[in-house]
Design an enzyme around this catalytic site. Structure first.
Site, PDB file in Angstrom:
ATOM      1  N   ASP A   1      50.640  56.712  -8.354  1.00  0.00           N
ATOM      2  CA  ASP A   1      51.263  57.871  -7.714  1.00  0.00           C
ATOM      3  C   ASP A   1      51.451  59.013  -8.706  1.00  0.00           C
ATOM      4  O   ASP A   1      51.254  60.186  -8.383  1.00  0.00           O
ATOM      5  CB  ASP A   1      52.612  57.470  -7.098  1.00  0.00           C
ATOM      6  CG  ASP A   1      52.464  56.347  -6.085  1.00  0.00           C
ATOM      7  OD1 ASP A   1      51.442  56.330  -5.380  1.00  0.00           O
ATOM      8  OD2 ASP A   1      53.354  55.493  -6.017  1.00  0.00           O
TER       9      ASP A   1
ATOM     10  N   HIS B   1      56.028  52.853  -2.916  1.00  0.00           N
ATOM     11  CA  HIS B   1      54.598  52.981  -3.195  1.00  0.00           C
ATOM     12  C   HIS B   1      53.764  53.037  -1.915  1.00  0.00           C
ATOM     13  O   HIS B   1      52.667  52.492  -1.850  1.00  0.00           O
ATOM     14  CB  HIS B   1      54.139  51.815  -4.072  1.00  0.00           C
ATOM     15  CG  HIS B   1      52.728  51.926  -4.578  1.00  0.00           C
ATOM     16  ND1 HIS B   1      52.265  53.024  -5.265  1.00  0.00           N
ATOM     17  CD2 HIS B   1      51.671  51.070  -4.472  1.00  0.00           C
ATOM     18  CE1 HIS B   1      50.985  52.841  -5.577  1.00  0.00           C
ATOM     19  NE2 HIS B   1      50.600  51.662  -5.101  1.00  0.00           N
TER      20      HIS B   1
END
Length: 317
Positions: free
Chosen positions: A152, A179
């Site tokens: 990310d 996530h």
């Protein structure tokens, strides 16, 4: 040129050489991840295994086993010092693959003192599942269980650099939460580009970057190469910290006190790593009004994801 790339990719310090195990070495992430770990000078032994159960149909498992052992042979030819060995899922293969491992990626049991780096999605649920399994066995150590959310941050830095015309390596974008989807919260207000927090398109791209890859592959695959790079980066940071390097900080999804008062047992934020795993969990810090809204949206989904993982694990135990 190869040597220069290798030195830039990883720290050259090899004060603490380590055994690293990859479970799922024949997969789309496992193969490039194994290669990247072979290039890491801190890895002295690389243990590769494809975790298919022998209870599965033979015609399904056998090709995967051959591929896994073939990956070990292939990667072993790369001219770095570490040794590589592939392990069968049969008999004592799992125990042998994990014995003495300091870092395990896509983990299972047998080595509760290792740092466990969970890549398998959905990370928001698989990390709590792993925690519950280890609790049931009486070997849970929250300081050594990590959900790999590095991708990310990697994506955020890359996407920002495309907009600002900068080098992504110079971008320091904090990403917190979980996530998947709206649980991924980029905090652009804490970067050198606070104006980007109002860029809804950019925020959405960071949150759903995985969908972009799936679409580009026409549904035939997901993010494997970029995830392998992110996993290798996280493993390298854990090894650097284990060898005594100070100030190693990575974002990761861990058993966290930050929002436990709201019933959220796990949360991704910047974590300072050390020889024993999690050294310090850093606070989220100041956020702007837009990011407060993103965090509120994150909390609802994340709490549900964690609860699903815990319920699944307890149902199996």
């Amino acid at each position: 040129m190869f040597g220069m790339i290798q030195r830039r990719a990883f720290s050259s310090s090899a004060r603490n050489l380590s055994k690293v195990a990859v479970l799922g070495a024949a997969g789309g992430i496992g193969q490039p991840l194994s290669l990247l770990l072979k290039l890491n000078p801190k890895v002295t032994e690389l243990s590769l295994r494809y975790p298919w159960s022998s209870r599965l149909v033979h015609q399904h498992t056998q090709p995967r086993l051959i591929i896994s052992l073939g990956v070990a042979a292939d990667v072993s030819h790369v001219n770095t010092k570490s040794t590589v060995k592939g392990y069968s899922p049969e008999g004592t293969g799992l125990a042998e693959a994990l014995k003495g491992a300091e870092v395990v990626l896509i983990p299972a049991g047998h080595c509760p003192n290792a740092n466990l780096l969970i890549i398998s999605n959905p990370v928001n649920s698989t990390v709590p599942i792993c925690a519950e399994v280890f609790k049931a066995k009486g070997v849970y150590n929250p300081k050594r269980l990590f959900g790999v959310t590095t991708l990310d941050v990697v994506r955020a830095s890359r996407f920002v650099s495309e907009i600002k015309g900068t080098n992504p390596k110079d971008e320091n974008i904090t990403v917190v939460g979980g996530h998947s989807g709206v649980t991924i919260v980029p905090l652009f207000s804490q970067s050198s580009h606070p104006d980007l927090s109002a860029n809804a398109g950019l925020v959405n791209r960071v949150q759903f970057g995985g969908d972009e890859v799936v679409k580009a592959k026409d549904g035939a695959g997901s993010a494997t190469l970029s995830m392998a790079m992110a996993g290798a980066r996280m493993a390298d940071s854990v090894l650097r910290a284990a060898s005594g390097e100070k100030g190693v900080i990575e974002p990761t999804f861990v058993d966290s006190p930050l929002y436990k008062d709201q019933g959220i047992e796990f949360f991704s934020s910047k974590v300072e790593l050390g020889p024993n795993g999690v050294e310090k969990i850093l606070p989220v810090g100041e956020v702007d009004a837009t990011e407060k809204g993103l965090l509120e949206a994150c909390f609802g989904d994340l709490k549900s994801n964690i609860a699903k993982g815990v319920a699944f694990a307890n149902q199996k135990n």
